[in-house]
Scaffold this active site. Structure first.
Site, PDB file in Angstrom:
ATOM      1  N   ARG A  82       0.869  -1.193   0.131  1.00 25.50           N
ATOM      2  CA  ARG A  82       0.234   0.047   0.078  1.00 25.50           C
ATOM      3  C   ARG A  82       0.898   1.150  -0.007  1.00 25.50           C
ATOM      4  O   ARG A  82       1.807   1.396   0.838  1.00 25.50           O
ATOM      5  CB  ARG A  82      -1.019  -0.021   1.264  1.00 25.50           C
ATOM      6  CG  ARG A  82      -1.739   1.252   1.258  1.00 25.50           C
ATOM      7  CD  ARG A  82      -2.800   1.147   2.288  1.00 25.50           C
ATOM      8  NE  ARG A  82      -3.603   2.586   2.312  1.00 25.50           N
ATOM      9  CZ  ARG A  82      -4.532   2.942   2.991  1.00 25.50           C
ATOM     10  NH1 ARG A  82      -5.009   1.826   3.637  1.00 25.50           N
ATOM     11  NH2 ARG A  82      -5.003   4.186   3.098  1.00 25.50           N
ATOM     12  N   ASP A  94      -6.704  -1.903   2.392  1.00 29.44           N
ATOM     13  CA  ASP A  94      -7.264  -0.930   3.535  1.00 29.44           C
ATOM     14  C   ASP A  94      -7.887  -2.037   4.615  1.00 29.44           C
ATOM     15  O   ASP A  94      -8.615  -2.719   4.474  1.00 29.44           O
ATOM     16  CB  ASP A  94      -8.327  -0.031   3.205  1.00 29.44           C
ATOM     17  CG  ASP A  94      -8.508   0.934   4.147  1.00 29.44           C
ATOM     18  OD1 ASP A  94      -7.528   1.066   4.953  1.00 29.44           O
ATOM     19  OD2 ASP A  94      -9.664   1.369   4.558  1.00 29.44           O
ATOM     20  N   ASP A  96      -9.110  -1.631   8.444  1.00 34.19           N
ATOM     21  CA  ASP A  96      -9.513  -1.018   9.453  1.00 34.19           C
ATOM     22  C   ASP A  96      -9.757  -1.781  10.629  1.00 34.19           C
ATOM     23  O   ASP A  96     -10.706  -2.743  10.476  1.00 34.19           O
ATOM     24  CB  ASP A  96     -10.702  -0.109   8.886  1.00 34.19           C
ATOM     25  CG  ASP A  96     -10.507   0.860   7.965  1.00 34.19           C
ATOM     26  OD1 ASP A  96      -9.404   1.504   7.987  1.00 34.19           O
ATOM     27  OD2 ASP A  96     -11.546   1.264   7.369  1.00 34.19           O
TER      28      ASP A  96
END
Length: 159
Positions: A82, A94, A96
């Protein structure tokens, strides 16, 4: 303690990126996952000038403290390639942290439960799939999904 992750990718082989991040979460000992949603195809959110995302959620158990877990998640993202991009821009992966036990915190580095959780249909759809009765901030994921905009969020297919 119980932990929930939201995962997204809209660059490269999106499903493979999600699968690799899930593999690394377990292989590196961040969490032992026992619930993993199917993949969802979702339109971009925030910055609309980009391709669709693959999204998924996973729930498991972790022994890590909040900032240890955050650092480990960021390391997975970096190790997978990333690169920094614009806010809400395209990303290879991503990951989270959606919730961590009953931790409630709000600071610039980490907000738990995730500050955007209840506004993101692309997170609520997979989370409600695997934990409809999970209650965060007094709301079940089923009820949160019913009250959110999940238009365009659909199960992944390659068609």
């Amino acid at each position: 303690m119980r932990v929930g992750f939201g995962l997204g990718s809209n660059l490269g082989d999106k499903p493979a990126n999600i699968r690799e991040a899930l593999r690394l979460i377990e292989a590196r000992g961040l969490a032992r996952l026992d619930r993993i949603s199917r993949l969802y195809r979702t339109p971009p959110w925030g910055d609309l000038d980009q391709g669709d995302f693959a999204n998924a959620c996973a729930i498991g158990d972790t022994a890590l403290a909040p900032y240890e877990l955050l650092a480990a998640v960021k390391k997975i993202e970096a190790d997978m390639g990333r690169a920094p991009t614009r806010r809400w821009g395209p990303r290879l992966i991503d990951v989270d942290i959606l919730f961590l036990g009953d931790h409630a915190m709000d600071d610039p580095e980490l907000t738990l439960p995730h500050k955007e959780l209840f506004r993101r249909g692309f997170v609520l759809a997979p989370l409600a799939e695997i934990a409809p009765e999970l209650e965060l901030d007094g709301v079940t994921m089923r009820a949160a999904l019913a009250g959110a905009d999940a238009s365009g969020v659909r199960p992944w297919s390659d068609e």
